[in-house]
Scaffold this active site. Structure first.
Site: not given
Length: 468
Positions: A170, A221-222, A225-226, A243, A277, A374
């Site tokens: 996705k 991603g962020s 969200t992780g 990651e 990142c 960030e």
């Protein structure tokens, strides 16, 4: 405007729902993304499960050859993919832009194709033989971001299929089209169902991370969200490789030579318009070199052209989306209000496009968001220090730990300081230079697990110990 489709079990699947994909340079519509549903995801997982029962039995050498064929096909369509990538992501075609990204995807795919995980003999003697076997996990769910969509898709997909897994991917709804096309090309070389793509909003990602038919999720991603993925995955005890975000620090030591390191500093921070990142996001400079480093970085930044990615004159493109543009704008505004001195940039023009100028902010410190959080965009805070221990302490004063760097001329000193930085990767006199044979991943809230090389390949396998 092209209407795109999902790809499930080797077949294109149209959806009732569509969503415009916007060119961040112009605001124009690039194409229509299919909006997948829970039913589409179930179909993709079912197809991947059926394919897994066959693909896992394919001889290792044949899977390797299939991955080499994938690399060849991506390479043959590199210009098409690069242009599509520029249209939806914004990065320039040239330099460290779209052609660079597609080239990286090809290189990583070729390297990974040649990796293997043979049986390890742990014991072979009078007391018996013990073997360690690496086995594929099953269906791997891949959730990818909008900053390096094609290359990261290959980072997720290729190790998984090389090890005998199948994949449902996705991509970000902001940059889905290049990934759909990538999966179409991959399917030219693989059996139906081995790699499937379902596009849509965040609901699809949530369903993937809790889906009982998905054995592992790989996510880039962020950090926020992780955390959600971890929560959703708990019910099925999924394996995870995460990651996540980074707020990478660089430390310039007193013996550094500003003129020699300025190019590395700049591109460490501003590659992909700072939307990486593991980009350099905080720069700590010793008091004795502070003014010179500020001057050299400003002079270098003045040469950089920010513009439409399709223009040959553009060195950097726009911020990819409005939300990120507003984050960068607000961080710089607050830094100014707290006494930060803007050396260059800081004043974006009105559209079209989400163009934010290369921005350097001096005389800031911890306590403003441009340093503490960030920014993920083209704005770099430069922080003065006089005591090295204090600089290392500040560099480590973050919940994140993806990368870091040290800049100086004495090898022993730079390496000693580098080893004090709390990060999964650390560079000396460069920043963010990843490569396919070197494991890459974060510590603290920058995630866990690694990608790349043999260690990354192991991440998409389970261990079976055989006592003979």
């Amino acid at each position: 405007m092209q209407r795109w489709s999902l790809l499930i079990d080797g077949r294109k699947v149209e959806t009732d729902g569509l969503q415009d994909v916007i060119n961040p340079s112009t605001g124009s519509v690039v194409g229509a993304m299919p909006v997948g549903t829970a039913r589409d995801l179930d179909a993709a997982v079912a197809a991947a499960s059926r394919a897994f029962s066959v693909w896992k039995e394919v001889p290792d050498s044949e899977r390797a050859e299939a991955c080499r064929a994938v690399a060849k096909t991506i390479d043959a369509h590199s210009e098409e993919l690069a242009r599509l990538l520029t249209l939806e992501q914004g990065k320039p075609m040239n330099g460290l832009g779209s052609r660079f990204e597609i080239g990286g995807a090809v290189a990583w795919t070729r390297y990974t194709a040649d990796l293997s995980l043979p049986v390890e003999v742990l014991q072979d003697g009078d007391e018996g033989r013990v073997e360690l076997h690496r086995k594929p996990i099953g269906v791997v769910g891949s959730i990818t971001p909008w900053n390096w969509p094609v290359m990261i898709a290959c980072w997720h997909i290729v190790p998984a299929i090389r090890a005998g897994n199948t994949v449902v991917i996705k991509p970000s709804p902001l940059t889905p089209l290049s990934t759909i096309r990538l999966v179409e090309l991959i399917n030219q070389e693989l059996p139906p169902g081995v790699v499937n793509v379902v596009t849509g909003e965040s609901e699809i990602g949530s369903l993937m991370s809790s889906h009982p038919g998905i054995a592992k999720v790989t996510f880039t991603g962020s950090t926020a969200t992780g955390r959600k993925i971890m929560q959703n995955a708990a019910g099925t005890l999924k394996r995870l490789t995460l990651e996540l975000g980074g707020n990478d620090a660089g430390i310039v030591l007193p013996d550094a030579q500003p003129k020699k390191i300025v190019e590395g500093l700049f591109w460490g921070a501003f590659i992909n318009c700072g939307q990486t990142c593991a980009a350099l996001k905080r720069l700590y400079v010793h008091d004795s070199l502070y003014d010179e480093v500020c001057r050299e970085l400003t002079a270098y930044a003045k040469q950089v052209v920010v513009g439409d990615g399709l223009s040959d004159s553009s060195t950097l493109g726009p911020v990819q989306n409005r939300r990120q543009f507003e984050i960068v704008s607000s961080f710089v505004k607050e830094a100014r209000e707290k006494g930060g001195r803007v050396l260059i940039g800081g004043d974006p023009t009105d559209g079209p496009g989400w163009f934010y100028p290369v921005t350097l902010v001096a005389d800031v410190d911890h306590g403003c968001r441009l340093v503490d959080e960030e920014q993920f965009g083209p704005a770099l805070p430069i922080i003065r220090y006089s005591d090295l221990d204090e600089a290392v302490g500040k560099a480590n004063a973050s919940s994140m730990g993806l990368g870091g760097s040290v800049w100086g001329t004495d090898p022993e000193t730079t390496k000693r300081v580098a080893q004090r930085i709390e990060a999964g990767s650390v560079w000396i006199n460069k920043h963010g230079a990843i490569q396919p044979n070197a494991p890459f991943g974060g510590v603290k809230q920058s995630g866990f697990g690694v990608e790349f090389g043999l260690e990354g390949l192991k991440e998409v396998t389970t261990v079976q110990t055989v006592f003979c």
